[in-house]
Design a protein around this motif. Sequence first.
Motif, mmCIF file in Angstrom:
data_model
loop_
_atom_site.group_PDB
_atom_site.id
_atom_site.type_symbol
_atom_site.label_atom_id
_atom_site.label_comp_id
_atom_site.label_asym_id
_atom_site.label_seq_id
_atom_site.Cartn_x
_atom_site.Cartn_y
_atom_site.Cartn_z
ATOM 1 N N MET A 1 0.666 -1.146 0.066
ATOM 2 C CA MET A 1 -0.261 -0.026 -0.111
ATOM 3 C C MET A 1 1.023 1.459 0.250
ATOM 4 O O MET A 1 0.919 2.209 -1.021
ATOM 5 N N ALA A 2 1.214 1.039 0.697
ATOM 6 C CA ALA A 2 2.872 2.486 0.755
ATOM 7 C C ALA A 2 3.130 2.594 -0.173
ATOM 8 O O ALA A 2 3.678 4.326 -1.028
ATOM 9 N N ILE A 3 3.997 1.558 -0.919
ATOM 10 C CA ILE A 3 4.606 1.717 -2.374
ATOM 11 C C ILE A 3 3.429 2.046 -3.542
ATOM 12 O O ILE A 3 4.025 2.810 -4.197
ATOM 13 N N TYR A 4 2.757 1.930 -3.270
ATOM 14 C CA TYR A 4 1.153 2.329 -4.316
ATOM 15 C C TYR A 4 0.877 3.536 -3.874
ATOM 16 O O TYR A 4 0.981 4.321 -5.232
ATOM 17 N N LEU A 5 0.817 4.097 -2.572
ATOM 18 C CA LEU A 5 0.196 5.747 -2.478
ATOM 19 C C LEU A 5 1.481 6.617 -2.896
ATOM 20 O O LEU A 5 1.671 7.161 -3.372
ATOM 21 N N LEU A 6 3.236 5.849 -2.178
ATOM 22 C CA LEU A 6 4.079 7.214 -3.533
ATOM 23 C C LEU A 6 4.437 7.095 -4.314
ATOM 24 O O LEU A 6 4.988 8.153 -5.178
ATOM 25 N N SER A 7 3.492 6.278 -5.662
ATOM 26 C CA SER A 7 4.235 5.718 -7.049
ATOM 27 C C SER A 7 3.174 7.098 -7.217
ATOM 28 O O SER A 7 3.184 7.482 -8.221
ATOM 29 N N ILE A 8 1.303 6.745 -6.744
ATOM 30 C CA ILE A 8 0.489 7.900 -7.641
ATOM 31 C C ILE A 8 0.309 8.878 -7.470
ATOM 32 O O ILE A 8 -0.246 10.149 -8.024
ATOM 33 N N HIS A 9 1.313 9.437 -6.078
ATOM 34 C CA HIS A 9 1.334 10.933 -5.551
ATOM 35 C C HIS A 9 2.634 12.041 -6.205
ATOM 36 O O HIS A 9 3.318 11.527 -6.704
ATOM 37 N N LYS A 10 1.538 12.363 -7.211
ATOM 38 C CA LYS A 10 2.164 13.161 -8.169
ATOM 39 C C LYS A 10 3.366 14.492 -7.281
ATOM 40 O O LYS A 10 4.367 14.796 -7.824
ATOM 41 N N LYS A 11 2.834 14.149 -6.125
ATOM 42 C CA LYS A 11 3.933 16.063 -5.550
ATOM 43 C C LYS A 11 4.597 14.900 -4.508
ATOM 44 O O LYS A 11 4.625 15.143 -3.608
ATOM 45 N N GLY A 12 4.168 13.102 -3.414
ATOM 46 C CA GLY A 12 4.476 12.334 -2.869
ATOM 47 C C GLY A 12 3.322 12.724 -1.904
ATOM 48 O O GLY A 12 2.725 13.356 -1.842
ATOM 49 N N ILE A 13 3.751 11.620 -0.864
ATOM 50 C CA ILE A 13 2.970 11.862 0.145
ATOM 51 C C ILE A 13 3.972 11.832 1.366
ATOM 52 O O ILE A 13 5.475 11.363 1.698
ATOM 53 N N SER A 14 3.444 13.340 2.450
ATOM 54 C CA SER A 14 4.471 13.223 3.100
ATOM 55 C C SER A 14 4.609 11.755 4.969
ATOM 56 O O SER A 14 3.286 11.150 4.619
ATOM 57 N N SER A 15 5.170 11.296 5.227
ATOM 58 C CA SER A 15 5.200 10.119 6.334
ATOM 59 C C SER A 15 3.758 10.715 7.629
ATOM 60 O O SER A 15 3.737 9.405 7.323
ATOM 61 N N ILE A 16 3.227 11.733 7.518
ATOM 62 C CA ILE A 16 2.135 11.497 8.882
ATOM 63 C C ILE A 16 0.828 11.283 8.173
ATOM 64 O O ILE A 16 0.082 10.244 9.210
ATOM 65 N N GLN A 17 1.152 12.142 6.839
ATOM 66 C CA GLN A 17 -0.133 11.218 5.906
ATOM 67 C C GLN A 17 -0.253 9.693 5.118
ATOM 68 O O GLN A 17 -1.144 9.015 5.765
ATOM 69 N N LEU A 18 0.510 9.345 5.173
ATOM 70 C CA LEU A 18 1.295 8.066 4.620
ATOM 71 C C LEU A 18 0.718 7.103 6.012
ATOM 72 O O LEU A 18 0.251 5.925 5.892
ATOM 73 N N SER A 19 1.181 7.419 7.544
ATOM 74 C CA SER A 19 1.145 6.639 8.938
ATOM 75 C C SER A 19 -0.675 6.698 9.065
ATOM 76 O O SER A 19 -0.789 4.994 9.501
ATOM 77 N N LYS A 20 -0.844 7.772 8.251
ATOM 78 C CA LYS A 20 -2.523 8.178 8.484
ATOM 79 C C LYS A 20 -3.308 7.150 7.413
ATOM 80 O O LYS A 20 -4.391 5.721 7.909
ATOM 81 N N GLU A 21 -2.772 7.400 6.239
ATOM 82 C CA GLU A 21 -3.456 6.134 5.692
ATOM 83 C C GLU A 21 -3.169 4.275 5.323
ATOM 84 O O GLU A 21 -4.183 3.867 5.326
ATOM 85 N N ILE A 22 -2.327 3.894 6.268
ATOM 86 C CA ILE A 22 -2.109 2.664 6.556
ATOM 87 C C ILE A 22 -1.754 2.234 7.574
ATOM 88 O O ILE A 22 -1.864 1.032 7.994
ATOM 89 N N GLY A 23 -1.629 3.352 8.763
ATOM 90 C CA GLY A 23 -2.173 2.897 10.235
ATOM 91 C C GLY A 23 -1.124 2.403 10.477
ATOM 92 O O GLY A 23 -1.081 1.613 11.481
ATOM 93 N N VAL A 24 -0.147 3.262 10.903
ATOM 94 C CA VAL A 24 1.733 3.010 11.809
ATOM 95 C C VAL A 24 2.031 4.391 11.952
ATOM 96 O O VAL A 24 1.076 5.291 11.382
ATOM 97 N N GLN A 25 3.068 4.271 12.504
ATOM 98 C CA GLN A 25 3.548 5.243 13.284
ATOM 99 C C GLN A 25 4.486 6.344 12.652
ATOM 100 O O GLN A 25 4.960 5.807 11.543
ATOM 101 N N GLN A 26 4.345 7.345 12.404
ATOM 102 C CA GLN A 26 4.691 8.012 11.514
ATOM 103 C C GLN A 26 6.459 8.204 11.504
ATOM 104 O O GLN A 26 6.981 7.759 10.526
ATOM 105 N N ARG A 27 7.379 7.787 13.298
ATOM 106 C CA ARG A 27 8.435 6.707 12.871
ATOM 107 C C ARG A 27 8.403 6.452 11.603
ATOM 108 O O ARG A 27 9.691 5.913 11.119
#
Length: 297
Positions: free
Chosen positions: A74-100
């Motif tokens: 899911m993380a690979i998918y999200l980083l691939s499709i967001h033209k301007k990237g996706i922050s680690s804070i947003q990614l943590s919310k999307e896939i349910g992990v800690q920001q770190r």
Amino acid sequence: MDFLAYFKDEKTCLKWFEGIRFRNGDYCPHCGHTKINRFADGKRYRCAKCRVDFTIKTKTIFGDSKTPIQKWLMAIYLLSIHKKGISSIQLSKEIGVQQRTAWFMDMRIRKAMKQGKGQLFGTIELDETYVGGEEKNKHANKRTKHAQGRSTLTKSVVMGSLQRGGNMKAKVLDDVKMRTIEQQIIENVKIGSKLYTDDFLSYSRIGKLFPHEVVAHGKKQYVRGDVHSNSIESFWAIFKRGYKGTYHHMSKKHLQRYVDEFVYRFNGRFIPFPDLFTDLVERVSENGMLNYKTLTA
């Protein structure tokens, strides 16, 4: 929705990734032997030669991560499709992990996006951009004198080479001296290519090796027939919007990884997404481990 429907559970994801990693036949990541035995749990393998156990993640950028492979995909998918990237804070919310954890996953995926060593050929646009806070936005007592324009006192410089209708290459440089710029061009562009640049002084000698034409930005000239650098400047515009709007800050230490991310997505703009996603997962399986201690040292 189609992505989540296909990768519906961990078992499906593991089976799919096994097909990617062993697409050229089974092998042991420790010794390279081509006969391995599978455990009944479907998660572990044992080499028939060195007798060492391993998992499908061993010696990939997944390493020995405890994060489910479904979340990795899911993380690979999200980083691939967001033209301007996706922050680690947003990614943590999307896939349910800690920001770190999300930041660590982001960095390891960017490792797989690393640019190759091939050269560009044809009509090549060259330009550089500068990454870092603007002096006018700082408090007066924190401003650095003579740091405006192309100064690298407080900014990092990234040089890019774009083949029209083709791929992009970009690299973080220590400076913009003539010798540094020329070395990058010779490494990344095949002899016989035609170069288009602005009137920056560091490009002034490259015409001895390549056909070279210039648009005089200093004189407000931006297009002269086919001679322009608008295409590569469009790439910098996307990169800067990702910098300012998504990431807000890119440390000099990790800047090349962020550059690789944007270049990878740009170079994949004409590739159907399923093929691009599969290519990135294949790179994941070939790029080796990257542990947190090494990344943050």
